[in-house]
Each structure stands twice: as structure tokens, then as C-alpha cells.
Design an enzyme around this catalytic site. Structure first.
Site, PDB file in Angstrom:
ATOM      1  N   SER A  13       0.825  -1.213   0.000  1.00 38.55           N
ATOM      2  CA  SER A  13       0.000   0.000   0.000  1.00 38.55           C
ATOM      3  C   SER A  13       0.858   1.260   0.000  1.00 38.55           C
ATOM      4  CB  SER A  13      -0.933  -0.008   1.211  1.00 38.55           C
ATOM      5  OG  SER A  13      -0.173  -0.023   2.402  1.00 38.55           O
ATOM      6  N   HIS A  14       2.165   1.135   0.237  1.00 38.82           N
ATOM      7  CA  HIS A  14       3.055   2.296   0.171  1.00 38.82           C
ATOM      8  C   HIS A  14       4.167   2.096  -0.852  1.00 38.82           C
ATOM      9  CE1 HIS A  14       1.102   2.980   4.072  1.00 38.82           C
ATOM     10  NE2 HIS A  14       1.190   4.236   3.722  1.00 38.82           N
ATOM     11  N   GLU A  72      -9.203   1.052   3.039  1.00 38.08           N
ATOM     12  CA  GLU A  72      -9.907  -0.178   3.416  1.00 38.08           C
ATOM     13  C   GLU A  72     -11.407  -0.075   3.128  1.00 38.08           C
ATOM     14  OE1 GLU A  72      -8.942  -3.152   4.850  1.00 38.08           O
ATOM     15  OE2 GLU A  72      -6.881  -2.564   4.406  1.00 38.08           O
TER      16      GLU A  72
END
Lengths: 345, 345
Positions: free
Chosen positions: A47-48, A189
Site C-alpha cells: 500500500s506504500h 480499506e
């Protein structure tokens, strides 16, 4: 079976850096951004990782970050506060510029703060925490984000997901590091649940009328909730005060007003506090680093985990074997390099 | 109907102070302790009011605090760290001794820390937070306690209930203040449920085998859980590191080893970080205090509460009308003054 390619950390850095240079970032902006994105990918923190490149490009395309900004350091001599004006560029080169002065000041005074102003924030705090622990210092790092979280008992988005991060240096190990949103869940999310057509867990969000909801659509139109009830809400508020208002930069509602969307990198400031365990422990019994290891052993010895261990295991693997990317990810990197800002809307 | 007496804040202070003088505390120790106990009673914060006197007396009787300690200030010139050695006495006079130097240092440098070592900690952190905000400074305060909380994923008591407190000064209002345990509940709550024969809410505690329990007896023999899952566990661990190990003082397991019980005031250190909003905001747009008021209005305006408001309402009432104590409470004060250490076991 998904086809994967293995790429070295250095190669991936070169590719990501080239994408950012292509769209007009100067070497300082592109290099710093590539370093944090590659660090995310290296740590299997997808996610990064390279997933974030498009968001950075969208922010450039929207004119909400200055791609050629040259951050300016204000040493602010005689103070425990070092400042960097990011000049509307990304936070990362501003942090890199300020770190040596922060570390020197913290060693000299026992503790010191680095304030970054007018930056487009990107993206996790742990790279900054780890850079401070790499100097043998403990770190407390925080920043606002966009107003998407309702204070406990409220009904409207006001606070950001306001990350709170901390690190403690461990001489022979990766540092003790945590970095978490002060909301129950990250905003991404909610979006993932919406796309999957899955209900949210209870306690994550409220709808636009302030009622609890498990419907992702209703939650996205409403607000997320802080972690840990009123305690998380209070910490999120503290972060607005210290890392928004106190440092003279935008709060989460002001960030959202300025951007009008949560899909671009947020423009605000950041507060990094560095503390020297050696200075604080001076003259007292015991070595703080050795004592900390005893504490960590007591945690791990009873079956609990230290935070970030999954990242560190992935890092060791990436450093030894390179980073595995899917064919689709490799194609995406090629496409972004070829099309530049035309690849994003 | 319960008979109540109304007593002025000054009268209550005089009575509590006299009890502590009677059992051998010097004027500095007795005065500082009486001030925080009366502040608790004044704010209708009964769990930190005169109820606490017996615990302090038990700690004196057990020889686990030096009643005639004279704290020593180490100005540590040229540093952002001011230190007070409590010399085995209570934390409160040590804090009072260090506060002026902390405030001066934070104003001069932008931020500064007060370290209190070798103190018997007593009892909430909000009096210290409010003393710092009274100087126009923001405050971050933390300390360990006794090992009664299992880290998330673990099964044994290791962390303390480790309070985390923060304050922001408000020129025309009582400050923004929070002060909470990093456990789901305070240990006293478990004891109250046990006495009442009531099950605990889910998620508060585990038994000695590490399994979730709602049985207070099993919980007292097991461990409490951190608030907010792994996030609260991480913050509790951070407090052991910064306010125990870093400052060269005891961690929560070491405190419990030293005392052998959770019924005495814990012996450890305390970390107080003061930050100057004026120094941090200097040269930036907007007045930080005015901007903070906008944030608070946005919180209150949507029906959420600011922390500590119940205390402040009670304080205003006590200041106007005096403090109402029951006949039993008044008798208890008389009994403690008459019997001194013989009143406690």
C-alpha cells in the site's frame, strides 16, 4: 500462475526515479520520492509501494505540488526547533534536508524537533522514523491528513486519519517502530470493501446522519471512527493541534478544503521530535539500549509480536533476493515511464 | 438521605495537609500531595481525591517512600532536559520544583523536557498537565506503573496501565486536557466488579492462561488488555521505553518487583515534555490559540465532547460553593488525622 520478475532494489529505484524525472520533478524531489516508494515495495508494504506512484503523478498533474521545489533549511540557531520549508514540494526531500540538523540538535540538547511546512505529504511515516532511529535517536512523528474521521460522539468528518509513529533504535536489530492511523481503519480499506461488495466490520464508520453503519457506500458518505473510542479521538485531536495548528500549518479540514478531494497527496506540515536516549539516561544506572532489549525479549518471549516485524522480514528477503513484481506491475512501470502525466487522469 | 458537609477548598487543603504532616511528611511533600488530592476532590474526580490518602499512608508505612525527602533540581544548563531527583519522595513536590525551569527552557528553546527520577508516583497526570498549560505551553506527560497489562498477542502482565496525557492551553477557557490509561480499563475497575460480583465487559482482560475472561477473579490473576488492540499496546510499550528506560528509571515489571504489590504508590520516574506554540508557530500564518478554538468549536458544534469537561464543571461549582463531603468522608478525615499511620494496615 502469475508471472513475476525479480528486480534489484537499485534497479527499481532507477525506474521509479526516471518516472518522476520524466514528469518534471527535479532530482531532489524525484530521488527522495523514489526512495520511500522503493522502501515500501522492498518491505512488501504494497500500500506504500509502486501503487502510490499514480497518486503522486495525479497530484503533480492537478498542480497541487511543485515538482521542482527546492526545500529550504532554517537552522534556527539557539533553538531546539529546526525548520524546513518544503516550498510546496513533497515532504520527503524536505525531511532529508532537515535530518542531519535535527540529529545534531537532539544530540546536543537531548531532544529537538524538526518542523516541515508547506509540503505535499507522501506517504507513510515509518521511513522518517527509521531515518531518525538510524541516528541512534528515538523518534515521535505525526501529521494530519484529510478530514474523514468524526470525533467520538460526533457525526461529521473533522479529524484526519492522523498517523502517529514512534521508533526506538536497536543497535543490533531493525528498530522498534510503529506507525498507525488514529482511525480504526485506513480510508483505502473502506474503498476496498466497497469494490468487493463486502460489509464493513462493526465500529469502523458512521453514515451521513451519524448512525453506525457497515455499508461501505454509506460510510464513505459519512465518516470513519477513531481507534479505541474516546482515547483515539483525543490522540487524533492532539495531532491536529501539535502537527497542524502549533506548527502553523493546515489542519485536516483545511487540507480537504484546499484539495477538494482525498485522491491527491495532502498538503500540510509534519512534526518530528527526536530524543537522545544517551542524553536522557546520562548519570542514571543501566544502559538504555540493553534495558530496552530486555523489554523486547519479554514481549516476544510471551508470544506477542513487536510491530513492523513482517516488514523487516520482507526487507531482508528483498535485500538478499531482489524484489518480485508481477508482469502487470512491470508493465505499469513501463507505461508510466512512457506516458508520464498522460497515464493518469 | 446521606448527610453532607460543605467545606471550602482551602479548609480541605488544610485538613489533608495536616494528616500528611502528622505522619512525618515534611512541609514540601505534604503540601504538594494535599494540592493534588484536593484538586481531585474539587473536580469530583473521586478516584483521585481523599480516597487516595490511605494509599499514600500505606506507602509511607511500608517504607516505600521517603516522607521527608527534599527533591533536588539539576538545571542541566545548555540542554533541553531539566531534571529533578525526587530523592525517594513523592513525584508532586519534585514536579513543583522543576516546573519553572521547564517552562523557562521550553520558552527559550521551543520545547524542553522535565525528567523526574526516583519518585513515588502519585497519582493522576492531569494536575501536572494543567500546571504546564497554565504557563501557556502544550504538554505531553507519561509514566509507567505496575506490570498488570499483557501486550497484545501475549498472555502475561508486562506493561503498566501507563497513562498518556496531553494538554493545550486555552487563554479564556480551562485547557484542552486528556489523561488516560493505555489499558482498556483502570485496575480499580476490575476490583470494583469483583466486589460487586459483576462480570467484566468483554475485551478487558485475559486469565492466567492467556484466554479472554469476563470473570474479575480470573482477570486479577491474569492480565488486563491494552486499549485499542495492537495500537494501544504499542503506545504502552513506547511509554515503558521513553518514561522508564530512556530516563534511567524503573519499568512497570521492575516497579512490581520492587514493591511486590499494586496497593502502594509505584516508585518510578516521569517524563514531561513542554512545547511552546508561540515558538513553533513563529513566522507562520495565523494565531495558534485562535485556530485551536476553531477546532474545538467544530468538535463541540457537532455534538462531540472535549475531554475533562465534567471535571471543569465540577471545579467551577466547588470554587463557588465549596466541596460537599459525606458524613463518612468527614469522619474518615478526622480518623486519619487522629490515628495517622495506625489508621492503615
Amino acid at each position: 500462475m502469475t508471472q513475476t520478475s525479480t528486480i534489484t532494489i537499485a534497479d527499481l529505484h532507477q525506474r521509479v526515479d526516471a518516472i518522476f524525472r520524466k514528469v518534471g520533478l527535479n532530482a531532489q524531489q524525484a530521488g527522495a520520492l523514489a526512495r520511500v516508494i522503493v522502501a515500501g515495495e522492498r518491505d512488501a508494504c504494497k500500500s506504500h509501494g509502486i501503487y502510490r506512484i499514480e497518486g503522486a503523478l495525479r497530484t503533480v498533474k492537478a498542480g497541487k505540488v511543485k515538482p521542482d521545489a527546492v526545500p529550504e533549511l532554517d537552522l534556527n540557531q539557539g533553538s531546539a526547533i529546526v525548520r524546513v520549508d518544503a516550498k510546496g514540494g513533497f515532504a520527503n526531500p524536505a525531511f532529508e534536508l532537515g535530518l542531519p540538523a535535527l540529529a545534531e540538535r537532539a544530540r546536543a540538547l537531548g531532544l529537538a524537533a524538526l518542523v516541515i511546512n508547506d509540503c505535499s505529504h507522501f506517504s507513510a511515516l515509518w521511513p522518517e522514523v527509521e531515518a531518525v532511529t538510524g541516528q541512534g535517536l528515538a523518534a515521535l512523528v505525526m501529521c494530519p491528513s484529510y478530514a474523514t474521521v468524526a470525533p467520538t460522539g460526533g457525526s461529521k468528518p473533522l479529524l484526519g486519519t492522523n498517523p502517529f509513529a514512534f521508533g526506538w533504535p536497536r543497535p543490533d536489530h531493525a528498530p522498534y517502530v510503529f506507525d498507525f492511523a488514529t482511525s480504526v481503519a485506513a480510508r483505502g480499506e473502506l474503498e476496498l470493501h466497497r469494490r468487493a461488495g463486502k460489509p464493513l466490520p462493526e465500529g469502523w464508520a458512521i453514515d451521513a446522519d451519524g448512525h453506525p453503519t457497515t455499508d461501505p457506500e454509506a460510510a464513505l458518505a459519512g465518516a470513519m471512527l477513531p481507534f479505541g473510542g474516546h482515547k483515539g479521538s483525543a490522540i487524533g485531536t492532539m495531532i491536529e493541534l501539535l502537527a497542524g495548528i502549533m506548527i502553523g500549518d493546515l489542519t485536516s479540514p483545511e487540507v480537504l478544503d484546499y484539495l477538494g478531494t482525498t485522491t491527491l497527496a495532502p498538503m500540510h506540515g509534519e512534526l518530528i521530535i527526536a530524543l537522545s536516549p544517551e542524553a536522557f539516561a546520562a548519570g542514571r544506572p543501566g544502559n538504555p539500549f540493553a534495558r530496552a532489549e530486555n523489554l523486547f525479549e519479554s514481549i516476544v518471549g510471551q508470544g506477542a509480536r513487536l510491530p513492523s516485524q513482517r516488514r523487516f522480514a520482507a526487507r531482508a528477503k528483498s535485500e538478499a533476493e531482489g524484489i518480485a513484481l508481477t508482469a502487470a506491475e512491470m508493465e505499469q512501470l513501463d507505461r508510466l515511464l512512457e506516458k508520464g502525466l498522460d497515464a493518469v487522469t
